[in-house]
Design an enzyme around this catalytic site. Structure first.
Site: not given
Lengths: 52, 319
Positions: B216, B284, B293
């Protein structure tokens, strides 16, 4: 709605204010720790993987 | 009557009240309503009290009836303030409900952002501390025996973690000495909430092929938040049970989310057999979005065996 809830709280003003704060805290806790974790997968802000 | 129009009813001198200059009261008994004026409104039945002056008012809303101070619940006077029509009341209630709904929606969105940016970090910190404990436990009871030839490093045992199980610790010296997230197996929603996830089926740390990890960027502890700050040549150390694999960053790029070929054994060369051990990290990009990405590539530089008392083979920021 908020006015209606406040009017239906029992007791004198200090008690009502305390009850209102407790009610708000309860709703916030429920949202943060129960509702949001459940609905989160449908909010596509967090996708970090590569998929075809 | 200029004062009545500006909405200041309390201090307005009473029309026709005693002492108002319109004539004295001539009653013998004390009049309970003595402080109230008698007002005659055109178009309404006149209420005339003998002995009290009558005032003709063209506009009833302009009349101010004095009331005893501090008592808002006095008996209704002869003149009541005109009530808004039913339609206006319904409109007012609707507007209020709509306003409250919009405020509630705004609060919900703000609360969800709070959840995403801070509360998820708490969840991840708890998961990571549990993963660290389990990993330390399993690493302290190694099944491997002492090597037959001390000069040669023992062959690596390939970890075979179940989905959700932690099996390695990632150290990136440039991101700080305390940067040490546990890498878990799997890249499902649940695994990534616990820590960076290893794509099942791709190479394991140190293995020839591509060791692919996703993490993340802005939520759940944001382990890959600062991946864009790395420079080519920066070490990325993957710690397993008995050794450190030191990878070095080669390059980074931003790709579309469907560019599955970056996870190939030789990144972006589908079908080519791998000869080297490489590592690929995905997260991301841009921050707070899932539009593209960010991919960071690294290749294995060396393997360092763990020694008693020895730490991660690179200090903070050291290249």
């Amino acid at each position: 709605m908020y006015g209606w809830i406040y009017r239906h709280l029992p007791g004198p003003t200090p008690v009502r204010v305390l009850l209102a704060l407790l009610l708000a805290a309860g709703v916030v806790t429920l949202l943060l720790f129960v509702v949001f974790p459940v609905v989160e997968p449908w909010v596509p802000l967090n996708d970090v993987t590569i998929r075809s | 009557m200029a004062g009545a129009a500006d909405g200041d009813p309390v201090d307005e001198p009473a029309v026709g009240a005693p002492g108002g200059g319109l004539g004295p009261l001539r009653t013998d008994a004390p009049d309970p309503d003595a402080d109230r004026p008698v007002v005659v409104v055109p178009g309404r039945p006149a209420l005339v009290v003998p002995g009290r002056p009558a005032v003709v008012v063209p506009d009833p809303s302009a009349v101010v009836v004095p009331r005893p101070r501090g008592d808002d619940r006095a008996a209704p006077s002869v003149l009541s303030v005109p009530r808004p029509s039913r339609r206006r009341r319904v409109a007012g209630t609707t507007a209020r409900a709509l306003g409250e709904l919009l405020i509630t929606l705004g609060l919900l969105v703000a609360l969800f952002l709070t959840y995403q940016l801070w509360i998820t970090d708490l969840f991840q910190a708890r998961s990571q501390s549990r993963l660290h404990d389990r990993l330390a436990e399993s690493w302290h009871t190694p099944a491997a025996k002492a090597p037959a030839k001390p000069s040669q490093p023992p062959p690596a045992t390939r970890p075979d973690p179940a989905v959700g199980q932690g099996f390695a610790v990632l150290h990136i010296p440039r991101l700080g000495d305390d940067y040490a997230p546990v890498v878990v197996e799997g890249v499902g929603e649940e695994q990534l909430q616990e820590g960076p996830g290893h794509y099942p089926g791709t190479a394991m740390p140190g293995e020839t092929g591509n060791f692919v990890v996703s993490g993340h960027r802005t939520t759940y502890g944001k382990p890959f938040n600062r991946l864009d700050e790395l420079h080519p040549g920066d070490p990325m150390v993957v710690e397993v049970a008995d050794r450190y694999y030191v990878y070095r960053m080669t390059r980074s790029e931003v790709v579309a989310p469907d560019r599955i070929d970056v996870t190939d054994p030789v990144p972006e060369r589908p079908g080519v057999a791998p000869k080297a051990a490489v590592m690929t990290m995905t997260t991301c990009h841009p921050k707070y979005s899932a539009k593209s990405r960010l991919i960071v590539f690294a290749s294995l530089d060396k393997t360092v065996m763990k020694t008693p008392g020895g730490g991660v083979p690179f200090a903070s920021g050291e290249a």
